[in-house]
Motif scaffolding. Structure first.
Motif, mmCIF file in Angstrom:
data_model
loop_
_atom_site.group_PDB
_atom_site.id
_atom_site.type_symbol
_atom_site.label_atom_id
_atom_site.label_comp_id
_atom_site.label_asym_id
_atom_site.label_seq_id
_atom_site.Cartn_x
_atom_site.Cartn_y
_atom_site.Cartn_z
ATOM 1 N N ALA A 1 5.231 -9.629 5.731
ATOM 2 C CA ALA A 1 5.155 -8.328 6.407
ATOM 3 C C ALA A 1 4.481 -7.300 5.502
ATOM 4 O O ALA A 1 3.664 -6.483 5.963
ATOM 5 C CB ALA A 1 6.557 -7.864 6.804
ATOM 6 N N ARG A 2 4.808 -7.345 4.220
ATOM 7 C CA ARG A 2 4.194 -6.393 3.284
ATOM 8 C C ARG A 2 2.706 -6.681 3.134
ATOM 9 O O ARG A 2 1.885 -5.763 3.089
ATOM 10 C CB ARG A 2 4.900 -6.469 1.934
ATOM 11 C CG ARG A 2 4.372 -5.486 0.909
ATOM 12 C CD ARG A 2 5.289 -5.410 -0.296
ATOM 13 N NE ARG A 2 6.490 -4.638 -0.014
ATOM 14 C CZ ARG A 2 7.490 -4.497 -0.880
ATOM 15 N NH1 ARG A 2 7.426 -5.086 -2.061
ATOM 16 N NH2 ARG A 2 8.553 -3.780 -0.555
ATOM 17 N N ARG A 3 2.348 -7.967 3.102
ATOM 18 C CA ARG A 3 0.943 -8.347 3.015
ATOM 19 C C ARG A 3 0.163 -7.828 4.221
ATOM 20 O O ARG A 3 -0.947 -7.310 4.096
ATOM 21 C CB ARG A 3 0.845 -9.874 2.930
ATOM 22 C CG ARG A 3 -0.088 -10.362 1.850
ATOM 23 C CD ARG A 3 -0.048 -11.868 1.676
ATOM 24 N NE ARG A 3 0.636 -12.242 0.463
ATOM 25 C CZ ARG A 3 1.800 -12.842 0.399
ATOM 26 N NH1 ARG A 3 2.456 -13.149 1.487
ATOM 27 N NH2 ARG A 3 2.328 -13.133 -0.768
ATOM 28 N N MET A 4 0.747 -7.964 5.395
ATOM 29 C CA MET A 4 0.098 -7.480 6.614
ATOM 30 C C MET A 4 -0.072 -5.968 6.592
ATOM 31 O O MET A 4 -1.089 -5.439 7.040
ATOM 32 C CB MET A 4 0.908 -7.920 7.838
ATOM 33 C CG MET A 4 0.845 -9.405 8.122
ATOM 34 S SD MET A 4 1.878 -9.902 9.521
ATOM 35 C CE MET A 4 1.040 -9.050 10.864
ATOM 36 N N ARG A 5 0.928 -5.282 6.055
ATOM 37 C CA ARG A 5 0.825 -3.814 5.956
ATOM 38 C C ARG A 5 -0.284 -3.418 4.981
ATOM 39 O O ARG A 5 -1.046 -2.477 5.246
ATOM 40 C CB ARG A 5 2.172 -3.243 5.512
ATOM 41 C CG ARG A 5 2.163 -1.733 5.284
ATOM 42 C CD ARG A 5 3.572 -1.206 5.080
ATOM 43 N NE ARG A 5 3.559 0.152 4.534
ATOM 44 C CZ ARG A 5 3.286 1.250 5.232
ATOM 45 N NH1 ARG A 5 2.984 1.136 6.521
ATOM 46 N NH2 ARG A 5 3.289 2.438 4.670
ATOM 47 N N VAL A 6 -0.380 -4.122 3.870
ATOM 48 C CA VAL A 6 -1.449 -3.841 2.908
ATOM 49 C C VAL A 6 -2.809 -4.038 3.571
ATOM 50 O O VAL A 6 -3.719 -3.207 3.428
ATOM 51 C CB VAL A 6 -1.321 -4.753 1.668
ATOM 52 C CG1 VAL A 6 -2.556 -4.615 0.780
ATOM 53 C CG2 VAL A 6 -0.064 -4.410 0.869
ATOM 54 N N VAL B 1 0.278 2.355 0.622
ATOM 55 C CA VAL B 1 1.288 1.368 1.029
ATOM 56 C C VAL B 1 2.659 1.697 0.453
ATOM 57 O O VAL B 1 3.689 1.238 0.956
ATOM 58 C CB VAL B 1 0.847 -0.045 0.589
ATOM 59 C CG1 VAL B 1 1.860 -1.100 1.026
ATOM 60 C CG2 VAL B 1 -0.519 -0.386 1.172
ATOM 61 N N GLU C 1 -7.950 0.577 7.250
ATOM 62 C CA GLU C 1 -8.079 1.990 7.616
ATOM 63 C C GLU C 1 -8.787 2.785 6.517
ATOM 64 O O GLU C 1 -9.659 3.619 6.791
ATOM 65 C CB GLU C 1 -6.700 2.590 7.876
ATOM 66 C CG GLU C 1 -6.024 2.075 9.141
ATOM 67 C CD GLU C 1 -4.649 2.691 9.335
ATOM 68 O OE1 GLU C 1 -4.337 3.675 8.634
ATOM 69 O OE2 GLU C 1 -3.892 2.174 10.185
ATOM 70 N N ALA D 1 -3.590 -3.935 6.814
ATOM 71 C CA ALA D 1 -3.827 -2.935 7.858
ATOM 72 C C ALA D 1 -4.241 -1.595 7.253
ATOM 73 O O ALA D 1 -5.202 -0.954 7.711
ATOM 74 C CB ALA D 1 -2.580 -2.773 8.720
ATOM 75 N N LEU D 2 -3.532 -1.166 6.223
ATOM 76 C CA LEU D 2 -3.855 0.120 5.603
ATOM 77 C C LEU D 2 -5.166 0.054 4.814
ATOM 78 O O LEU D 2 -5.918 1.025 4.775
ATOM 79 C CB LEU D 2 -2.708 0.572 4.704
ATOM 80 C CG LEU D 2 -1.457 1.037 5.459
ATOM 81 C CD1 LEU D 2 -0.317 1.316 4.492
ATOM 82 C CD2 LEU D 2 -1.757 2.277 6.286
ATOM 83 N N SER D 3 -5.439 -1.099 4.230
ATOM 84 C CA SER D 3 -6.720 -1.262 3.527
ATOM 85 C C SER D 3 -7.879 -1.122 4.500
ATOM 86 O O SER D 3 -8.890 -0.473 4.191
ATOM 87 C CB SER D 3 -6.784 -2.630 2.846
ATOM 88 O OG SER D 3 -5.803 -2.742 1.840
ATOM 89 N N LYS E 1 9.628 -11.014 4.268
ATOM 90 C CA LYS E 1 9.374 -9.659 3.782
ATOM 91 C C LYS E 1 8.019 -9.589 3.085
ATOM 92 O O LYS E 1 7.270 -8.610 3.248
ATOM 93 C CB LYS E 1 10.490 -9.244 2.832
ATOM 94 C CG LYS E 1 10.381 -7.805 2.346
ATOM 95 C CD LYS E 1 11.568 -7.432 1.484
ATOM 96 C CE LYS E 1 11.447 -5.989 0.987
ATOM 97 N NZ LYS E 1 12.599 -5.621 0.125
#
Length: 202
Positions: A11-16, A41, A22, A18-20, A8
């Motif tokens: 996955a959260r690190r990857m989301r951070v 996020v 962008e 990706a959104l960073s 988890k």
């Protein structure tokens, strides 16, 4: 399979990340705050700091991931190619496709490099040269088998021309265009390698 599953936290690190990418791409690195990233996020600011301590750490991680992934893909492409010329075509095509599929991320990498910590400049250059060495290896092998295939420029200038064309696609690629990133990459690769393809020149 269970051993390769993302945790988890991963996955959260990857989301951070990706959104960073962008947000940095859209607003610029300096104009972006950690508050904005946390809000995008859906994390509190203290929770975000648990994963990344600063904007600079986020930027360094984005660069590291792109450089590492690009080098792995390049080495795999070279190993899988049936000939040096095929390797050159595939390296250009895959670079275009990767750049188009990660447009925001590559925009950050190309336009925010000056924001990296000074002490990392040498490491970024070393990794970039490792990628370029893969391309030059294929090109020199091809030229050794086909003397005179490249005229009017050195192998390094030809490499810079090809990679410059591939990398610049982040500026003009449109996801709603007529070609997929792979189709676009194949077309650009064919055009750029015509000059060194003895068969194409008759």
């Amino acid at each position: 399979m269970a051993g390769t599953a993302l945790t988890k936290a991963d996955a959260r690190r990857m989301r951070v990340l990706a959104l960073s990418a962008e947000i940095f791409s859209r607003r610029g690195f300096r104009a972006t705050s950690m508050n904005e990233i946390a809000a995008a996020v859906g994390l509190s600011k203290p929770t975000l700091y648990h994963y990344f301590r600063s904007k600079e750490e986020l930027l360094v991680r984005l660069y590291s991931d792109v450089l590492d992934e690009s080098l792995v893909l390049a080495r795999e492409t070279l190993a899988a190619a049936g000939s040096p010329l095929e390797a050159i075509r595939d390296l250009i095509a895959s670079r275009v496709a990767y750049t188009c599929r990660h447009q925001s991320l590559l925009k950050v990498c190309f336009e925010e490099e000056h924001e990296l910590p000074v002490e990392l400049a040498g490491e970024v250059l070393r990794r970039r040269r490792a990628f370029e060495d893969v391309f030059l290896t294929a090109l020199r092998d091809h030229l050794a088998a086909h003397p005179g295939a490249l005229t009017g420029m050195t192998p390094k200038v030809y490499m810079n021309m090809c990679l410059g064309a591939a990398n610049w696609s982040y500026k003009w690629y449109r996801p709603d265009g007529r070609s997929t990133p792979e189709e676009l990459g194949a077309g650009i690769a064919r055009s750029l390698t015509t000059a060194i393809d003895p068969d194409a020149r008759g």
